[in-house]
Design a protein around this motif. Structure first.
Motif, PDB file in Angstrom:
ATOM      1  N   GLU A   1       0.831  -1.194   0.000  1.00  0.00           N
ATOM      2  CA  GLU A   1       0.000   0.000   0.000  1.00  0.00           C
ATOM      3  C   GLU A   1       0.876   1.259   0.000  1.00  0.00           C
ATOM      4  OE1 GLU A   1      -3.205   0.087  -0.367  1.00  0.00           O
ATOM      5  OE2 GLU A   1      -3.415  -2.099  -0.318  1.00  0.00           O
ATOM      6  N   PRO A   2       0.425   2.331  -0.653  1.00  0.00           N
ATOM      7  CA  PRO A   2       1.188   3.586  -0.616  1.00  0.00           C
ATOM      8  C   PRO A   2       1.187   4.187   0.785  1.00  0.00           C
ATOM      9  CG  PRO A   2      -0.931   3.901  -1.716  1.00  0.00           C
ATOM     10  CD  PRO A   2      -0.788   2.433  -1.485  1.00  0.00           C
ATOM     11  N   GLN A   3       2.244   4.916   1.094  1.00  0.00           N
ATOM     12  CA  GLN A   3       2.352   5.591   2.391  1.00  0.00           C
ATOM     13  C   GLN A   3       2.183   7.094   2.195  1.00  0.00           C
ATOM     14  OE1 GLN A   3       5.956   4.562   4.523  1.00  0.00           O
ATOM     15  NE2 GLN A   3       6.008   2.525   3.617  1.00  0.00           N
ATOM     16  N   ASN A   4       1.321   7.697   2.986  1.00  0.00           N
ATOM     17  CA  ASN A   4       1.122   9.138   2.912  1.00  0.00           C
ATOM     18  C   ASN A   4       2.275   9.893   3.575  1.00  0.00           C
ATOM     19  OD1 ASN A   4      -1.365   9.117   1.564  1.00  0.00           O
ATOM     20  ND2 ASN A   4      -2.504   8.888   3.468  1.00  0.00           N
ATOM     21  N   ALA A   5       2.549  11.086   3.085  1.00  0.00           N
ATOM     22  CA  ALA A   5       3.485  11.978   3.761  1.00  0.00           C
ATOM     23  C   ALA A   5       2.874  12.377   5.102  1.00  0.00           C
ATOM     24  CB  ALA A   5       3.745  13.214   2.908  1.00  0.00           C
ATOM     25  N   VAL A   6       3.726  12.505   6.123  1.00  0.00           N
ATOM     26  CA  VAL A   6       3.238  12.825   7.469  1.00  0.00           C
ATOM     27  C   VAL A   6       4.195  13.812   8.137  1.00  0.00           C
ATOM     28  CG1 VAL A   6       2.121  10.583   7.799  1.00  0.00           C
ATOM     29  CG2 VAL A   6       4.504  10.894   8.516  1.00  0.00           C
ATOM     30  N   ILE A   7       3.722  14.409   9.228  1.00  0.00           N
ATOM     31  CA  ILE A   7       4.607  15.175  10.103  1.00  0.00           C
ATOM     32  C   ILE A   7       4.833  14.317  11.334  1.00  0.00           C
ATOM     33  CG2 ILE A   7       4.914  17.257  11.479  1.00  0.00           C
ATOM     34  CD1 ILE A   7       3.470  18.821   9.394  1.00  0.00           C
ATOM     35  N   ASP A   8       6.008  13.705  11.391  1.00  0.00           N
ATOM     36  CA  ASP A   8       6.367  12.789  12.465  1.00  0.00           C
ATOM     37  C   ASP A   8       6.745  13.581  13.724  1.00  0.00           C
ATOM     38  OD1 ASP A   8       7.258   9.810  13.032  1.00  0.00           O
ATOM     39  OD2 ASP A   8       8.891  11.084  13.768  1.00  0.00           O
ATOM     40  N   LYS A   9       6.484  12.997  14.893  1.00  0.00           N
ATOM     41  CA  LYS A   9       6.794  13.682  16.145  1.00  0.00           C
ATOM     42  C   LYS A   9       8.290  13.947  16.286  1.00  0.00           C
ATOM     43  CE  LYS A   9       2.856  11.974  18.849  1.00  0.00           C
ATOM     44  NZ  LYS A   9       2.433  11.175  20.034  1.00  0.00           N
ATOM     45  N   VAL A  10       9.104  13.015  15.816  1.00  0.00           N
ATOM     46  CA  VAL A  10      10.565  13.150  15.944  1.00  0.00           C
ATOM     47  C   VAL A  10      11.186  13.724  14.670  1.00  0.00           C
ATOM     48  CG1 VAL A  10      12.731  11.903  16.286  1.00  0.00           C
ATOM     49  CG2 VAL A  10      10.691  11.274  17.614  1.00  0.00           C
ATOM     50  N   TRP A  11      10.845  13.121  13.523  1.00  0.00           N
ATOM     51  CA  TRP A  11      11.509  13.457  12.269  1.00  0.00           C
ATOM     52  C   TRP A  11      10.799  14.543  11.477  1.00  0.00           C
ATOM     53  CZ3 TRP A  11      16.289  11.806  11.828  1.00  0.00           C
ATOM     54  CH2 TRP A  11      16.668  10.670  12.516  1.00  0.00           C
ATOM     55  N   LYS A  12       9.737  15.089  12.040  1.00  0.00           N
ATOM     56  CA  LYS A  12       8.988  16.195  11.428  1.00  0.00           C
ATOM     57  C   LYS A  12       8.445  15.802  10.045  1.00  0.00           C
ATOM     58  CE  LYS A  12       9.853  18.365  15.165  1.00  0.00           C
ATOM     59  NZ  LYS A  12       8.813  18.395  16.201  1.00  0.00           N
ATOM     60  N   LYS A  13       8.607  16.672   9.064  1.00  0.00           N
ATOM     61  CA  LYS A  13       7.983  16.444   7.759  1.00  0.00           C
ATOM     62  C   LYS A  13       8.673  15.279   7.044  1.00  0.00           C
ATOM     63  CE  LYS A  13       6.108  19.528   4.200  1.00  0.00           C
ATOM     64  NZ  LYS A  13       6.136  20.940   3.722  1.00  0.00           N
ATOM     65  N   THR A  14       7.905  14.236   6.767  1.00  0.00           N
ATOM     66  CA  THR A  14       8.469  13.017   6.185  1.00  0.00           C
ATOM     67  C   THR A  14       7.713  12.659   4.905  1.00  0.00           C
ATOM     68  OG1 THR A  14       9.029  12.217   8.398  1.00  0.00           O
ATOM     69  CG2 THR A  14       9.028  10.593   6.618  1.00  0.00           C
ATOM     70  N   PRO A  15       8.420  12.475   3.782  1.00  0.00           N
ATOM     71  CA  PRO A  15       7.730  12.165   2.522  1.00  0.00           C
ATOM     72  C   PRO A  15       7.056  10.801   2.545  1.00  0.00           C
ATOM     73  CG  PRO A  15      10.101  11.955   2.257  1.00  0.00           C
ATOM     74  CD  PRO A  15       9.876  12.543   3.616  1.00  0.00           C
ATOM     75  N   GLY A  16       6.035  10.652   1.729  1.00  0.00           N
ATOM     76  CA  GLY A  16       5.371   9.369   1.574  1.00  0.00           C
ATOM     77  C   GLY A  16       6.150   8.472   0.630  1.00  0.00           C
ATOM     78  N   LEU A  17       5.524   7.369   0.264  1.00  0.00           N
ATOM     79  CA  LEU A  17       6.175   6.394  -0.619  1.00  0.00           C
ATOM     80  C   LEU A  17       5.116   5.723  -1.476  1.00  0.00           C
ATOM     81  CD1 LEU A  17       9.030   5.139  -1.139  1.00  0.00           C
ATOM     82  CD2 LEU A  17       8.362   3.295   0.400  1.00  0.00           C
TER      83      LEU A  17
END
Length: 317
Positions: free
Chosen positions: A62-78
């Motif tokens: 399944e595709p992964q959405n971009a998120v704002i992670d608590k530690v790594w902040k803005k993280t691209p999807g896949l």
């Protein structure tokens, strides 16, 4: 009257003929269309086709959405993955049996991308993407750049160079050389200030001034901004966003400015590297000497090395 009746009857016949439903070759039974490729196959081919179709679910991701992670902040999807059954069959039918290495995949885009998220710093790519990036911050050390470029070229590796505005102004030929080698040019502010101590207007001016200098030299405006010494606050990130730019930090630091030995630098990176990592370095003697070994060890871990443009997209490769 007979003549009138005849004319009326002839007209009615023409109407019936004109409105008669005729088969449309473009509106054939959908099930027939779907079944045709399989039903026309030999039993052996049908068996292979159905096996690919059945096993395709095992390879689906399944595709992964971009998120704002608590530690790594803005993280691209896949992007997700889905087996293209028809193309996979065409590759395997000559062999006549299922072969995983001949599977053809389609990438499925996620619903949420980086562009959909609010301004936030980026510290790494997607952790499931088998790629890393070199971030080379440049405000001094121009004498080491030609040698570094030669090493990158020899290894067919592209990096992202974040250049200071006043450095670019003094070294336009080096900046052009970096660009001509196919590397990405990013923005490293104008004169290496402590960005978090500036007002948002002042920090944005630092970025804009550098953009203008870089564009005047190489003809394109940077998309990525790396704050000097990693100093930033929300105003810096939001200011960069108003210029349609993303703010980048790093995942792994070579700490090359402390003048470590080549082995210390390489081991430091390799002890902390992971898929999606952004590796910070500068044009220093240890990078000039150790870059070739570092690239070799990264490739031994089956990680690709690409620019941040490639690392931060949803594409898998």
């Amino acid at each position: 009257m007979n003549r009138v009746v005849i004319h009326v009857m002839a007209f009615m016949i023409l109407l019936v003929v004109a409105y008669q439903t005729e088969p449309n070759p473009f509106q054939m039974n959908k099930m027939e269309n779907l079944a045709a490729p399989v039903s026309s196959m030999s039993k052996k081919d049908q068996s292979l086709y159905n096996e690919i179709k059945r096993k395709s679910e095992e390879y689906k991701e399944e595709p992964q959405n971009a998120v704002i992670d608590k530690v790594w902040k803005k993280t691209p999807g896949l992007n997700g993955l889905k087996v293209d059954v028809k193309k996979s069959f065409n590759r395997m039918k000559e062999k006549g049996e299922f072969d995983e290495s001949l599977l053809v995949f389609k990438q499925i885009k996620p619903e949420v991308t980086l562009e959909d998220l609010p301004p936030a710093p980026i510290y790494r790519g997607n952790p499931d993407k088998q790629m890393v990036s070199f971030l080379i911050n440049v405000s001094w050390g121009g004498e080491y750049i030609p040698s570094i470029l030669q090493t990158l070229k020899k290894n067919n590796v592209k990096a992202t160079f974040f250049v200071e505005g006043q450095w670019a102004k003094k070294n336009p030929d080096l900046l052009k050389m970096i660009k001509e080698e196919g590397h990405v040019i990013g923005n490293h502010a104008y004169n290496h200030p402590d960005m978090k101590r500036l007002s948002q207007a002042e920090s944005t001016q630092q970025i804009q001034k550098t953009n203008d200098i870089i564009k005047a030299i190489i003809g394109t405006k940077p998309k990525w901004f790396a704050p000097p010494s990693g100093s930033f606050n929300n105003g810096v990130v939001e200011g960069a966003s108003t210029l349609q730019m993303e703010t980048l930090l790093w995942t792994v630091d070579t700490i090359d400015w402390r003048k470590p030995t080549k082995s210390v630098m390489v081991n430091r990176v390799m002890a902390n590297i992971q898929p999606g990592a952004m590796i910070l370095m500068h044009p220093t003697p240890v990078i000039e000497k150790g870059l070739n070994d570092l690239i070799s060890k990264i490739k031994q871990k089956n990680l690709k090395i690409g620019t941040v443009d490639k690392l931060l997209t949803e594409k898998r490769y």
